[in-house]
Design a protein around this motif. Structure first.
Motif, PDB file in Angstrom:
ATOM      1  N   LEU A  44       0.050   3.601  -6.877  1.00  0.00           N
ATOM      2  CA  LEU A  44       0.658   3.293  -5.587  1.00  0.00           C
ATOM      3  C   LEU A  44       2.056   3.871  -5.431  1.00  0.00           C
ATOM      4  N   VAL A  45       2.736   4.097  -6.531  1.00  0.00           N
ATOM      5  CA  VAL A  45       4.109   4.589  -6.463  1.00  0.00           C
ATOM      6  C   VAL A  45       4.163   6.109  -6.458  1.00  0.00           C
ATOM      7  N   ALA A  46       3.301   6.765  -7.218  1.00  0.00           N
ATOM      8  CA  ALA A  46       3.415   8.211  -7.410  1.00  0.00           C
ATOM      9  C   ALA A  46       2.441   9.043  -6.590  1.00  0.00           C
ATOM     10  N   LEU A  65       7.000  -5.057  -7.972  1.00  0.00           N
ATOM     11  CA  LEU A  65       7.765  -3.831  -7.757  1.00  0.00           C
ATOM     12  C   LEU A  65       9.179  -4.132  -7.261  1.00  0.00           C
ATOM     13  N   ALA A  66      10.094  -3.248  -7.597  1.00  0.00           N
ATOM     14  CA  ALA A  66      11.459  -3.340  -7.075  1.00  0.00           C
ATOM     15  C   ALA A  66      11.419  -3.089  -5.567  1.00  0.00           C
ATOM     16  N   ARG A  70       8.617  -1.089  -3.318  1.00  0.00           N
ATOM     17  CA  ARG A  70       7.787  -1.811  -2.340  1.00  0.00           C
ATOM     18  C   ARG A  70       7.810  -1.087  -1.000  1.00  0.00           C
ATOM     19  N   ALA A  71       8.996  -0.688  -0.566  1.00  0.00           N
ATOM     20  CA  ALA A  71       9.120   0.018   0.717  1.00  0.00           C
ATOM     21  C   ALA A  71       8.353   1.333   0.683  1.00  0.00           C
ATOM     22  N   LYS A  72       8.421   2.039  -0.432  1.00  0.00           N
ATOM     23  CA  LYS A  72       7.703   3.313  -0.567  1.00  0.00           C
ATOM     24  C   LYS A  72       6.192   3.098  -0.501  1.00  0.00           C
ATOM     25  N   GLU A  93       2.945 -12.610  -0.667  1.00  0.00           N
ATOM     26  CA  GLU A  93       3.572 -11.331  -0.320  1.00  0.00           C
ATOM     27  C   GLU A  93       3.679 -11.192   1.193  1.00  0.00           C
ATOM     28  N   THR A  94       4.636 -10.392   1.627  1.00  0.00           N
ATOM     29  CA  THR A  94       4.851 -10.165   3.050  1.00  0.00           C
ATOM     30  C   THR A  94       5.462  -8.784   3.262  1.00  0.00           C
TER      31      THR A  94
END
Length: 127
Positions: A44-46, A65-66, A70-72, A93-94
């Motif tokens: 999900l990050v890369a 996640l930091a 999360r925004a990414k 989560e939101t």
């Protein structure tokens, strides 16, 4: 495979019978449902957005996640959802305060949709 308890949680009986069949004490998805679903492993990050989807189910992942990651990830989800697509997060989560790309779904309680023109995400609404 789902137990009787699991299959009944939040799924109306009509949909349960339409999309699942009983196998002993368990319920299994019918082939017609399985053909409509894409399962894949995704970083999900890369990894870039993997395509266009009607729904993204990401439960109980984002809170690990930091905030910047999360925004990414939420930006990636927004990029890969089709118009009127939905995002489902875990109960804890939101997107509020995390992304201005989503708004709560007007159609489906507990889901999010990509913000359209004129939508004001709740985290950024005037008080």
């Amino acid at each position: 495979r789902f137990s009787q308890f699991e299959i009944q949680r939040g799924l109306p009986v009509r949909q349960m019978l339409q999309w699942f069949e009983q196998d002993g004490n368990d319920w299994v998805a019918r082939n017609d449902l399985l053909r409509r679903i894409t399962f894949r492993r995704q970083n999900l990050v890369a990894d870039p957005a993997p395509g266009q989807f009607d729904a993204v189910l990401c439960r109980n992942v984002l809170f690990y996640l930091a905030p910047d990651l999360r925004a990414k990830v939420l930006d990636t989800f927004a990029a890969c959802l089709r118009p009127h697509g939905i995002l489902m997060l875990g109960a804890g989560e939101t997107v509020i305060g995390q992304s201005n790309r989503f708004v709560p779904s007007k159609r489906l309680r507990g889901f999010y949709e990509v913000a359209g023109p004129g939508d004001v995400p709740p985290a950024y609404a005037a008080h």
